[in-house]
Each structure stands twice: as structure tokens, then as C-alpha cells.
Design an enzyme around this catalytic site. Structure first.
Site, PDB file in Angstrom:
ATOM      1  N   ASP A 352      25.653 -19.251   2.033  1.00 45.43           N
ATOM      2  CA  ASP A 352      25.608 -20.620   2.611  1.00 45.43           C
ATOM      3  C   ASP A 352      25.562 -21.298   1.169  1.00 45.43           C
ATOM      4  OD1 ASP A 352      25.699 -22.696   4.154  1.00 45.43           O
ATOM      5  OD2 ASP A 352      23.699 -22.986   4.427  1.00 45.43           O
ATOM      6  N   ASP A 544      19.588 -20.175   5.474  1.00 43.43           N
ATOM      7  CA  ASP A 544      18.017 -20.528   5.905  1.00 43.43           C
ATOM      8  C   ASP A 544      17.673 -19.860   6.987  1.00 43.43           C
ATOM      9  OD1 ASP A 544      19.214 -21.730   8.058  1.00 43.43           O
ATOM     10  OD2 ASP A 544      19.112 -23.691   7.581  1.00 43.43           O
ATOM     11  N   ASP A 548      21.522 -20.952  10.718  1.00 38.30           N
ATOM     12  CA  ASP A 548      22.632 -19.923  10.858  1.00 38.30           C
ATOM     13  C   ASP A 548      22.450 -18.520  11.510  1.00 38.30           C
ATOM     14  OD1 ASP A 548      24.424 -21.275   8.914  1.00 38.30           O
ATOM     15  OD2 ASP A 548      22.964 -21.179   7.720  1.00 38.30           O
TER      16      ASP A 548
END
Length: 653
Positions: A352, A544, A548
Site C-alpha cells: 500500500d 494497515d 485491506d
């Protein structure tokens, strides 16, 4: 993990009041080791005397039943516990244990009159077992001591006076006082204006971390400068450090495929070896001209000693303990040894952007509104709506606009995933989010997005486009190093983000990431990971661990960044990096690779030496002494190799 404080952990603290107590703890430890080796020392002494009487002095009286009784007395201290273990294993349905093998071999040696060899085999086996037990215990205690940094007592302010109480008796909401150099015992909120902490116990990094009033501070942090006050927000057993400790202690329950295979292998291998030993004893009768039962029984007993699988059964879990411990020491928590194996073979790390490769701390760069006269009023409305969100963008807007006007009445507040926020204020619709949000509600806008590199937050009020804010995030200092090290490990990197494509491309170009995709909704990220996996690549997803969750579940291993920030992260991820450093990602992969390397070195060492000596033993070319080396010697070599990983240095710089 470094220990940098004058306040001792609970193991040390109990011995600090008196120097004699501290010395006594060392004395107790030495006594414990002495007790563990005492049976072996007694047996060794008696065996040595027996060998001298047999071979050097050649005493006339040392024959017959006297000689038998002497060696039996030498055998009992080391042999009796093993025979007892063998019997208990049999009563629990596990007939073909390593204790059973040693029992048959040594009792058989006595049956054919090879008393010294029978004692020697059991003696060296017992010494090996003690060393193995010590190594496993030390590996486990090393993991615990790395993390169990909680002091027993804390100073609570009651009726304006400081009082020392047990940490587990402190209630949520109480105020504790922390002197310079002291270690915090409970999670809490900083009440002092500012304080600097060493977070090594939690992150593996001793670099000071400055906190301001209202910030969260965690058990295990060390106050570096001034007297501070903290309001307790979690009970002792629920602190972040307590949960991390429990997580790592439970990690050994999740076995790696290699471990599981060796356990299954030993269960099949051991009975086969016993039946082969029976075959070596009796089958030659039908094929050999001069068959001597005693000679072939001796060969079979040698065969049994050599074949004991303890080198594999002990050294392999020990290697994984070492890997988990090495990770813990560097602020990387593996939820099981199986994830060390997966990381060792990872081919693609999907990351990410926000909070993983970038700081996740946004700042408003500019605010462009059609009607400058209404700009302040619109920003007040935007600030009020964003106050309902925990997204970093909301924090940036709050810092830019200032205090929230709580007199504004917000109704029907709704967060639209991957788009933004919607609400009614004064009966009029307010939209704050990306341009997809504007498209969804048919809001016409005229912006040339090609010239805007930063994240764009569009605003619409009363069905009309009002303007936009641009927000920028900065790349983490070690993000470049992380990407470079992943390339050096021949691991591909892919960046996925819900941020606009131009921003994602800008960050990817900075870091040299070739595969980067922006404007992604959560389901788009899932599809991208599916696409990568369809190429038969093993995938680690770094994010995180909460928003997700679907991607984490889909990936081969989920890595959570910022374990200090979110309790939910610890629950969802397979690997938790306790600080926000992306350079810990290649470090975790390297620890996995080194662990796997050591485990396979031990497997090859054990199998090779045992195979050679087994063949020699079956052919009558190896004695009990070679058998002892092939069993105990190989086990000790494997253990020494396994503990190496606990002493390895892994750098993130």
C-alpha cells in the site's frame, strides 16, 4: 533489542534491593545446571573407573556379577529416566519413540555382555538430551526476555501524593508518574506537555521518540528526560506489550511445513528402523554360512543407536525458535514459524502507498475555491464533516482550517468507500472526496488534473462544485533503501493505492518501482493481487491490516506496518512490523531465508552422516562409539548450528 534504562525489568528488579540476592540468582541458576548434569557426572565417573579396571589395572576380582552390578549402577542414573520415558510413551500409544530405541539398544548391549558400551551410549544420549533441553529453553526464554519489558511496579498519584503499587492493580483512568530513566508499566495517554521516550522494547529502535500532550504512550517505553504524568488507558494484561508477548509466545504453535514433515517422518521412520534392526539380527541366519547371533545382534543395536531421529526432531524447531527470536529482537513479530518459510520464498511484495512507503502525514498544499468570499465558510463545513473521519486527509484538513465549529448540524453522515464523505448541513448536501465522488453524484467540475501532482480533494455544496484542496504526503526516509534491498533479494515490488494515479506514479518514480497502480477501490486491489497470483507468484501484502483485510486474506502472507498504531493490526496480519520502517520488510524476508537455510543444513547434515554410519553399522564396520557420534554428536552439531541465527545481526539500514 537494546536495554537502555536504569529501571530494571521485573526479573532484574526483584534482586536489586540487595547485592546478595542478585548473586543468589546466579547461584540458583548454576545449581540448576549442576543438578541437570549430576546423573551424567555420576555415570561418567563410574564408567571411567570401570574402563580403567577392565583395561589398565585388569583386576582379577572385577569379573562376573561384580562387573555386571558395577556397570548397572553406572547405567541407572542416566538409563532409568530414559526407560521411564519409553514406558510412558508406550502407555500413551507412542511405542516407537527415540527413548524406546535407546532403551532397546542399551538393554541389548547389556544382554550380550557389552556393558561399557551400553552405559556409554545412554550416558552420551542423556548428555545430548540435557544440552537439547537447555538450548530449547534458552531460545524460548530469549524470546520472552526480548519482549517482557514490563516493570512490576508503578508510581500512582493518589490524593496528590505518589504511591508505589503493583502494575496489575492499577485501574483505567488512574494517573501514574514516570521519572527520567524509568520504564512505563501500562499503556496510557500523556498528560505532560511533552516527553521523549526510548521505544526499543516495542520497535527494536533506540532512537528517541518525542510525544506531546494527548499522545498515546505504551508499556515498555522508557522516559528519557523529565518527570511525566500519564493517564492509564488499558489494564496491565491488555497492554500492547502484553499482547505482543502473548503473540510471540504462541507463535511456536504455528508449525512450518518442514517441522510438520519431520514430525510425520519420524513417526513412520522409527518403526521401519526397528523392523530393519530385527531383520539385521535374524535374516542373515538364512544367507550367511557362519551365523553368530551375538555379532548380528550387536550390529542391529548399533543400527538402532545411529537411527535415532533426535537431531532432526530437536534442531529443526530450535532453528525456527531462533528465527522468531531474531525477528522479535528487531521489532518484527512472526505469528508462526510457517510464515518464516513463506517469506523465504516470497516473489512479489505488494505494498500500500499511504502509511507504508509514505509517512501518512498529509499537509494541505493549496485551497482553490470558485468564490473566494465563501471560501472560509465552505472550509468550516468541510472541517466539520472531516472531523467524523479518522483518515489522515481529515487530520490534514483539520490542521489547515483549525478548530471544528461544533454548532454546525450534520445529518445523515455517510462514508462512501474509496470515494469520500457525504452529509446534509442546513438541509443542503455536502460532498468531500475524490473526483469519482463528484462523478457518482453528477457534479460538473472543470479542473485540469494533468497539472496537479498532489492528492486532490474535491468539494461540492448544494449540488454545485465549490472547489478543491490539494494534499501532499512525503516518502519515508528508508523507503528507497527498502525497495533497493528487495531488488537485491530478487523480489518484485508492486505499489497499489486508492490515491490518484498521478500521485502514485510520482512516488513510484521517486522510488524506482516499475509496477504501480492508483485510483483503486478495495475490490480493485483484490483483483490486482489475484492477477499477480495467477502468474503463480507468491505474494506478501504490506498494509494497515484492517482496511485491506480482503487483500491480506488473499495474499500468501500479510504484513502489517505500524503495529504500534492499531490493535486490530495485530489480530489480522501474519507478520507485524512494530514500527513504520519499510526497510524491515526485506529484513523479515532475510530472516526467513537464513532460518530456512539453517534448517536445511541441519536436515542434510543429519541424513548424510546417519546414512553413512548406518551402512557401516549394518556391515559390521561401525561400533557403538561411531553410533554415539552419529546420534548425539550430530544432534549437538545441529543444535550449535541452529542457535547461530539467534546471534546473527540483521541491519535495516
Amino acid at each position: 533489542m537494546e536495554e537502555c534504562c536504569s529501571t530494571k525489568s521485573k526479573q532484574e528488579k526483584s534482586h536489586d534491593h540487595n547485592g546478595h540476592d542478585h548473586d543468589h540468582s546466579h547461584g540458583t541458576e548454576n545449581q540448576s545446571v549442576f543438578k541437570m548434569f549430576l546423573p551424567a557426572m555420576v555415570s561418567f565417573g563410574l564408567l571411567l573407573v570401570g574402563i580403567v579396571l577392565d583395561n589398565l589395572i585388569k583386576a582379577d576380582w572385577f569379573t562376573g556379577w561384580i562387573r555386571l552390578v558395577w556397570y548397572l549402577i553406572a547405567y541407572i542414573p542416566v538409563g532409568l529416566p530414559v526407560l521411564k520415558e519409553a514406558w510412558e510413551s508406550i502407555t500413551h500409544g507412542d511405542v516407537f519413540s527415540e527413548f524406546f530405541l535407546m532403551g532397546i539398544a542399551t538393554v541389548g548391549a547389556f544382554a550380550i555382555g557389552e556393558y561399557p558400551e551400553g552405559v556409554a551410549v545412554m550416558l552420551f544420549y542423556s548428555v545430548g538430551e540435557v544440552f537439547q533441553g537447555m538450548a530449547v529453553t534458552r531460545a524460548k526464554s530469549n524470546i520472552k526476555s526480548l519482549l517482557d519489558q514490563r516493570p512490576d511496579e508503578v508510581t500512582v498519584i493518589k490524593d496528590g501524593k505518589p504511591r508505589t503499587v503493583k502494575a496489575q492493580n492499577v485501574h483505567i483512568g488512574e494517573i501514574i508518574q514516570l521519572k527520567s530513566g524509568e520504564k512505563l508499566g501500562l499503556d496510557g495517554e500523556l498528560l505532560s506537555e511533552t516527553a521523549s521516550f526510548n521505544t526499543a522494547a516495542l520497535t527494536g529502535e533506540s532512537k528517541p521518540d518525542t510525544k506531546i500532550k494527548g499522545d498515546t504512550v505504551l508499556a515498555g517505553m522508557i522516559n528519557l528526560n523529565m518527570l511525566s504524568q500519564i493517564k492509564v488507558t488499558a489494564a496491565y494484561k491488555d497492554s500492547k506489550l502484553s499482547r505482543i508477548l502473548e503473540l510471540v509466545q504462541n507463535a511456536t504453535a504455528q508449525k512450518a511445513p518442514t517441522e510438520l514433515f519431520i514430525r510425520k517422518f519420524a513417526k513412520v521412520y522409527t518403526p521401519i528402523v526397528v523392523f530393519l534392526a530385527v531383520g539385521i539380527t535374524f535374516l542373515p541366519y538364512f544367507f550367511v554360512g557362519e551365523y553368530h547371533f551375538r555379532d548380528w545382534l550387536y550390529r542391529a543395536l548399533v543400527f538402532l543407536v545411529i537411527s535415532c531421529p533426535c537431531a532432526l526432531v530437536i534442531s529443526i524447531p530450535l532453528g525456527y525458535f531462533g528465527g522468531i527470536g531474531a525477528g522479535s529482537r528487531n521489532g518484527i513479530l512472526f505469528k508462526g514459524s510457517n510464515f518464516l518459510d513463506v517469506l523465504a520464498n516470497i516473489q512479489n511484495v505488494v505494498m500500500d502507498k499511504t502509511g507504508t512507503l509514505t509517512e501518512g502525514v498529509f499537509k494541505v498544499q493549496e485551497a482553490v475555491f470558485k468564490n473566494e468570499l465563501d471560501k472560509d465558510e465552505i472550509l468550516k463545513l468541510v472541517n466539520a464533516l472531516e472531523s467524523k473521519s479518522s483518515h489522515p486527509v481529515a487530520t490534514a484538513i483539520h490542521e489547515y482550517v483549525g478548530e471544528v465549529d461544533h454548532s454546525l448540524q450534520l445529518e445523515r453522515v455517510e462514508e462512501i468507500a474509496g470515494h469520500g464523505l457525504k452529509a446534509l448541513i442546513n438541509g443542503k448536501e455536502l460532498l468531500v472526496g475524490n473526483l469519482k465522488l463528484m462523478d457518482t453524484f453528477n457534479i460538473h467540475y472543470d479542473i485540469n488534473t494533468e497539472n496537479i501532482v498532489y492528492t486532490l480533494i474535491a468539494v461540492a455544496y448544494d449540488k454545485k462544485f465549490a472547489g478543491y484542496l490539494t494534499i501532499a504526503d512525503s516518502v519515508k526516509p528508508d523507503a528507497q533503501s527498502a525497495v533497493n534491498k528487495l531488488k537485491a533479494l530478487h523480489v518484485k515490488t508492486t505499489m497499489l493505492s486508492g490515491d490518484k494515479t498521478s500521485v502514485v506514479k510520482h512516488v513510484a518514480d521517486q522510488l524506482g518501482i516499475l509496477n504501480a497502480y492508483g485510483d483503486l477501490l478495495p475490490e480493485d486491489k483484490v483483483n490486482k493481487v489475484k492477477e499477480i497470483k495467477s502468474k503463480r507468484e507468491t505474494v506478501a501484502f504490506v498494509g494497515d491490516g484492517v482496511n485491506d483485510a480482503p487483500v491480506v486474506a488473499l495474499s500468501d502472507v500479510g504484513i502489517a506496518m505500524g503495529g504500534l498504531g492499531s490493535d486490530a493490526t495485530i489480530e489480522t496480519a501474519d507478520v507485524v512490523i512494530q514500527d513504520d520502517q519499510p526497510s524491515k520488510i526485506p529484513m523479515a524476508i532475510n530472516i526467513g531465508k537464513q532460518t530456512k537455510k539453517i534448517v536445511w543444513q541441519n536436515i542434510m547434515l543429519a541424513f548424510t552422516i546417519k546414512a553413512v554410519v548406518l551402512i557401516l553399522g549394518a556391515g559390521g564396520l561401525a561400533t557403538m562409539w561411531e553410533a554415539v557420534f552419529a546420534d548425539v554428536g550430530v544432534a549437538l552439531l545441529a543444535i550449535l548450528n541452529a542457535v547461530r541465527i539467534q546471534r546473527m545481526t540483521f541491519t535495516s539500514k
